[in-house]
Design an enzyme around this catalytic site. Structure first.
Site, PDB file in Angstrom:
ATOM      1  N   LYS A   1       0.813  -1.213   0.000  1.00 34.18           N
ATOM      2  CA  LYS A   1       0.000   0.000   0.000  1.00 34.18           C
ATOM      3  C   LYS A   1       0.855   1.275   0.000  1.00 34.18           C
ATOM      4  CE  LYS A   1      -4.295  -1.608   0.235  1.00 34.18           C
ATOM      5  NZ  LYS A   1      -5.402  -1.181  -0.614  1.00 34.18           N
TER       6      LYS A   1
ATOM      7  N   ARG B   1      -5.294  -9.941   2.835  1.00 34.44           N
ATOM      8  CA  ARG B   1      -5.245  -9.889   1.368  1.00 34.44           C
ATOM      9  C   ARG B   1      -3.833  -9.488   0.964  1.00 34.44           C
ATOM     10  NH1 ARG B   1      -5.852  -6.327  -2.997  1.00 34.44           N
ATOM     11  NH2 ARG B   1      -7.088  -7.150  -4.746  1.00 34.44           N
TER      12      ARG B   1
END
Length: 323
Positions: free
Chosen positions: A241, A275
């Site tokens: 991210k 995830r």
């Protein structure tokens, strides 16, 4: 792929939860370690893997590798989350994901989630074998809840205040983002239930990076454990991210170390599902953590195989490109 010694239980703060899907019910939390959701992008423009896995056989092979490496399910998406390109049509997205879902289901017998916010795509994906809808729009289209109610598919509700494919950072939420995430998710849960989705079909995701500055994402994740009060399993999607890149100064495919740091935090906060792109590394991380933090006995006969004892001169490791 090896499995953790003992039963692999982790010292996790995740309360016991259930997630009902159209492919059976997942038992989550308690003494179980978190499940890993692998990622297969059926797109030409993913932020982290553009240029890799562009054919159907390559995408099926990636799913097979992730399952072998420890993934419990595969998340398949047909539209990149990048905001510098327009949304694709539902027809194009269906053409991208349905062949992959159908092949992964038929050839690997895997449990599959579909990463989409479009009701028609979700319906086609479920028809092809997906059993969970991972909606990164925050249920912007309520018809998506209708699809899940009618099919029994699980539904992931993620926090975001931005429409899909749009970048929005609201600095007015500085210091208030944690309350905003909780309020939003509680509201979306009520909307889903009102459309006929059963409580056990829902999972929540605080949406790191989605309509959040890096600092806001960090604030949300610091308070991740408080979301257990809503009573639903938590999906932690922190792989590669932007907030990891902002902290480490590294581009997407060099963020594994930072991602594992976020995973460690998520375990302490009680994440039920992770995830992740780098499934093998995450599985190794969880395996060692389970052994070191677990209370089960370790087999005294545990040994390292001779073939793994040293690297032979001139033989370099060649990591497999991941999603």
């Amino acid at each position: 792929m090896t499995t953790p010694p003992g039963d692999g239980a982790l010292s996790s703060a995740a309360p016991a939860r259930r997630l009902a899907t159209s492919d059976g019910t997942l038992e989550l939390g308690g003494r179980r370690g978190p499940l890993i959701m692998g990622i297969v992008n059926a797109t030409p423009d993913s932020f982290s893997d553009a240029g890799f896995h562009q054919t159907l056989p390559e995408r099926v092979a990636l799913a097979a590798a992730q399952l072998a490496d420890g993934a419990a399910l595969i998340d398949i998406g047909g539209e990149s989350g990048t905001t510098d390109r327009p949304a694709v049509s539902a027809e194009e997205e269906i053409a991208r994901v349905v062949p992959v879902i159908r092949a992964v289901r038929a050839e690997l017998d895997a449990r599959i989630s579909v990463d989409t916010y479009k009701p028609s795509v979700a319906r086609a994906a479920i028809g092809a074998g997906a059993s969970i809808v991972n909606d990164v729009s925050g249920l912007r289209d309520l018809e998506l809840a209708d699809v899940c109610a009618q099919t029994g598919a699980g539904l992931v509700l993620m926090h975001t205040i931005a429409p899909p494919k749009q970048r929005l950072h609201d600095r007015a939420l500085d210091g208030r983002i944690v309350d905003e995430v909780r309020r939003f998710l509680a509201q979306r849960i009520e909307l889903a239930l009102a459309r006929g989705v059963r409580p056990e079909q829902l999972m929540i995701d605080p949406g790191p990076d989605f309509s959040k500055t890096p600092a806001q994402s960090i604030d949300v994740l610091r308070s991740l454990g408080a979301l257990h009060e809503l009573g639903y399993p938590l999906l932690l999607a922190v792989s590669r991210k932007d907030f990891v890149g902002a902290l480490t100064g590294r581009p997407p495919r060099e963020r594994l170390g930072g991602t594992l740091g976020a995973v460690a935090h998520g375990l302490r906060a009680g994440a039920h599902m992770l995830r992740l792109h780098d499934v093998a590394s995450a599985h190794d991380f969880l395996t060692v953590l389970a052994a070191l933090e677990g209370t089960d006995g370790i087999d005294p006969a545990l040994q390292l195989e001779d073939r793994l004892r040293w690297a032979r001169a001139g033989v370099a490791a060649t990591p497999r490109p991941s999603a």
